[in-house]
Structure formats: C-alpha cells, structure tokens
Design a protein around this motif. Structure first.
Motif, mmCIF file in Angstrom:
data_model
loop_
_atom_site.group_PDB
_atom_site.id
_atom_site.type_symbol
_atom_site.label_atom_id
_atom_site.label_comp_id
_atom_site.label_asym_id
_atom_site.label_seq_id
_atom_site.Cartn_x
_atom_site.Cartn_y
_atom_site.Cartn_z
ATOM 1 N N ASP A 229 0.844 -1.200 0.000
ATOM 2 C CA ASP A 229 0.000 0.000 0.000
ATOM 3 C C ASP A 229 0.877 1.246 0.000
ATOM 4 O O ASP A 229 2.106 1.183 -0.029
ATOM 5 N N ASP A 230 0.230 2.416 0.046
ATOM 6 C CA ASP A 230 0.967 3.672 -0.090
ATOM 7 C C ASP A 230 1.909 3.925 1.082
ATOM 8 O O ASP A 230 2.925 4.603 0.933
ATOM 9 N N ARG A 231 1.611 3.354 2.260
ATOM 10 C CA ARG A 231 2.501 3.545 3.406
ATOM 11 C C ARG A 231 3.787 2.737 3.255
ATOM 12 O O ARG A 231 4.795 3.039 3.894
ATOM 13 N N VAL A 232 3.755 1.717 2.425
ATOM 14 C CA VAL A 232 4.937 0.898 2.182
ATOM 15 C C VAL A 232 5.759 1.461 1.026
ATOM 16 O O VAL A 232 6.979 1.606 1.115
ATOM 17 N N THR A 233 5.080 1.786 -0.056
ATOM 18 C CA THR A 233 5.809 2.153 -1.277
ATOM 19 C C THR A 233 6.097 3.643 -1.390
ATOM 20 O O THR A 233 7.056 4.040 -2.044
ATOM 21 N N CYS A 234 5.249 4.503 -0.776
ATOM 22 C CA CYS A 234 5.326 5.964 -1.011
ATOM 23 C C CYS A 234 5.238 6.215 -2.520
ATOM 24 O O CYS A 234 4.218 5.933 -3.105
ATOM 25 N N LYS A 235 6.294 6.701 -3.152
ATOM 26 C CA LYS A 235 6.286 6.900 -4.600
ATOM 27 C C LYS A 235 6.602 5.573 -5.279
ATOM 28 O O LYS A 235 7.699 5.042 -5.160
ATOM 29 N N VAL A 236 5.629 5.053 -5.987
ATOM 30 C CA VAL A 236 5.766 3.717 -6.567
ATOM 31 C C VAL A 236 6.938 3.638 -7.536
ATOM 32 O O VAL A 236 7.663 2.637 -7.570
ATOM 33 N N ASP A 237 7.158 4.697 -8.317
ATOM 34 C CA ASP A 237 8.203 4.629 -9.340
ATOM 35 C C ASP A 237 9.616 4.653 -8.758
ATOM 36 O O ASP A 237 10.586 4.345 -9.465
ATOM 37 N N THR A 238 9.748 5.009 -7.467
ATOM 38 C CA THR A 238 11.081 5.002 -6.842
ATOM 39 C C THR A 238 11.231 3.900 -5.803
ATOM 40 O O THR A 238 12.267 3.797 -5.156
ATOM 41 N N PHE A 239 10.211 3.068 -5.633
ATOM 42 C CA PHE A 239 10.267 1.990 -4.648
ATOM 43 C C PHE A 239 10.920 0.762 -5.275
ATOM 44 O O PHE A 239 10.419 0.207 -6.257
ATOM 45 N N ALA A 240 12.052 0.340 -4.709
ATOM 46 C CA ALA A 240 12.780 -0.846 -5.190
ATOM 47 C C ALA A 240 12.768 -0.905 -6.714
ATOM 48 O O ALA A 240 12.223 -1.847 -7.304
ATOM 49 N N PRO A 241 13.371 0.079 -7.377
ATOM 50 C CA PRO A 241 13.214 0.200 -8.835
ATOM 51 C C PRO A 241 13.740 -0.985 -9.629
ATOM 52 O O PRO A 241 13.264 -1.242 -10.735
#
Length: 254
Positions: A229-241
């Motif tokens: 969810d958003d609390r885990v990923t924050c900005k999806v495009d910069t999460f564990a790219p």
C-alpha cells in the motif's frame, strides 16, 4: 482485547458496549479487524425504539456510523428476531473472509419478554462454523523444522494456502541440512509480521535503515502476506526500482 483474542485464537471476538460513547470507542477496532480479516461480533446498547431519532440521552446512529467498517450490521427491533440475528452475526463474521459485524440492541428489546415460543430452527445455528479446537493445527509443519507463528484466523481454503506457504517458507529459509539458508536471503518483517521469523537470526531485519536499504537494493522481493500500500511504497516509481516482486496474499477474497 477482543480484537487481539480473535487474532491469536482464530475464534470470533465478542464485545458488549453501551450506546453512543461505548459504540463510538470501538470504531477503530472494527476498522482494524475489517482491514486485517479478523472476526469480531459487536453488541451495542441503544435507546428504546420509541425514542430513536429524538436525540435521546446517549442516542447515536450506530448503524450509520459503522456501515463503512463492518461486513454487516443490523438493529433488532423485535425480541423474536434476537436468536436468528445473533446466529447470522456469528455466521457472517466467520465465513469467507472474516470481518466485524455489529448488532444494535435497543433497550426495550433487551428488556422484553418473549411470550411466544420460537421453533427449534430459529434458535439453533443451521451451519457448523468450522472453528478448530486448536487453530494452530492448520499450520502444522514437520517436527524437525523450527516453529512458525503465522496468522491463524483463516477459513478452510485459506488454511490450505497458509499451510503450503508455511512449508515453502521453511524449505526456503530452514533447509534440513546444517548449511545456512540458500543464497543468504535477508528477511525484513512488518510490525504484524514480527515473530514469523527468528528475530535473532543475523538475516532478520525490522524497522531499521538497513532493512529499507535491503528492500531498495533488492532485485527480487518475495512478499508473503503483506500489502504494497501507499505507506509501504510511497512513490511507486522510486520503490525498489530494480526489483521483481513475487507477491503472495493469504486472503480468499483478494
């Protein structure tokens, strides 16, 4: 307390609270239980049916307030409905993906006297709720593997998923040989995941900078029972790219 009991035992937690202040105080627990798939049956006191809607002492619209955070809610307006509605409440709370239900009990209904006997079928549950005497039986693993403690509130279908997942978890991280876990795969846990993996293991991480770094630098993430969810990923495009995610959810309806 009832929420924790449901989470730990796999059985429905039961709460009895007074009208307005008591009912409003349990909204957070109901939302938690709805999000986490726990079973909770909430009985709330209510003013007499004759004064509902008149802003009577401690009156509140429990049905309206709880509609968005329950699987089902109902106000009982006749004492003859009471046995059937209670049976329905426990059936709904424990079937499929478990969730909270609310039964609103006006004062005159709970104080009433049932003068006409009800048929046997109206007072007896028509289904077996399927609750295990020992909820942890669904997570049995071979005796020579270390114990695991995954969530235990599951229907039969989810129990099979959880059992297979638990065995796969042990095969991956705890091979039967004395060699270290294959690939030295680091393990990060969420708050609710604490205890599912040995926290003293050097590969285990929770709530630390290097746990975040391990996720961000990963090329493969095996997510067991979590939510991106958003609390885990924050900005999806910069999460564990650079990572490919292998995602396993344990809820029947997800």
């Amino acid at each position: 307390m009832a929420e924790g009991y449901a989470r730990a035992s796999g059985k429905p937690g039961v709460v009895l609270v007074t009208s307005r202040p008591g009912a409003k105080n349990v909204i957070t627990a109901m939302q938690d239980t709805l999000s986490d798939g726990g079973s909770l049956v909430m009985f709330t006191g209510q003013v007499a049916t004759s004064v509902i809607g008149s802003d009577a002492f401690q009156e509140a619209d429990h049905i309206g307030i709880s509609r968005s955070c329950t699987r089902w809610n109902v106000m009982i307006k006749d004492i003859s409905e009471l046995p059937r509605r209670i049976n329905e409440a426990f059936k709904i709370a424990t079937s499929g993906r478990p969730g909270p239900v609310l039964v609103d009990l006006p004062k005159d209904v709970t104080a009433g006297i049932l003068k006409t006997p009800l048929p046997f079928s109206a007072t007896t549950p028509d289904v077996n709720l399927g609750l295990l005497s020992n909820p942890l039986q669904m997570f049995e693993v071979p005796a020579d593997t270390p114990p695991a403690h995954p969530p235990s509130r599951r229907s039969d279908k989810s129990s099979q998923k959880a059992n297979h997942l638990c065995r796969a978890w042990h095969s991956l991280l705890f091979p039967r040989s004395p060699a270290p876990p294959p690939g030295n795969i680091p393990v990060t846990t969420t708050l609710y995941g604490l205890g599912s993996f040995d926290e003293t293991n050097p590969l285990s991480m929770h709530g630390s900078a290097y746990a975040n770094i391990a996720i961000q630098k990963a090329d493969v993430i095996i997510a067991l029972g979590g939510r991106f969810d958003d609390r885990v990923t924050c900005k999806v495009d910069t999460f564990a790219p650079a990572a490919k995610a292998v995602f396993t959810h344990m809820d029947d309806e997800s």
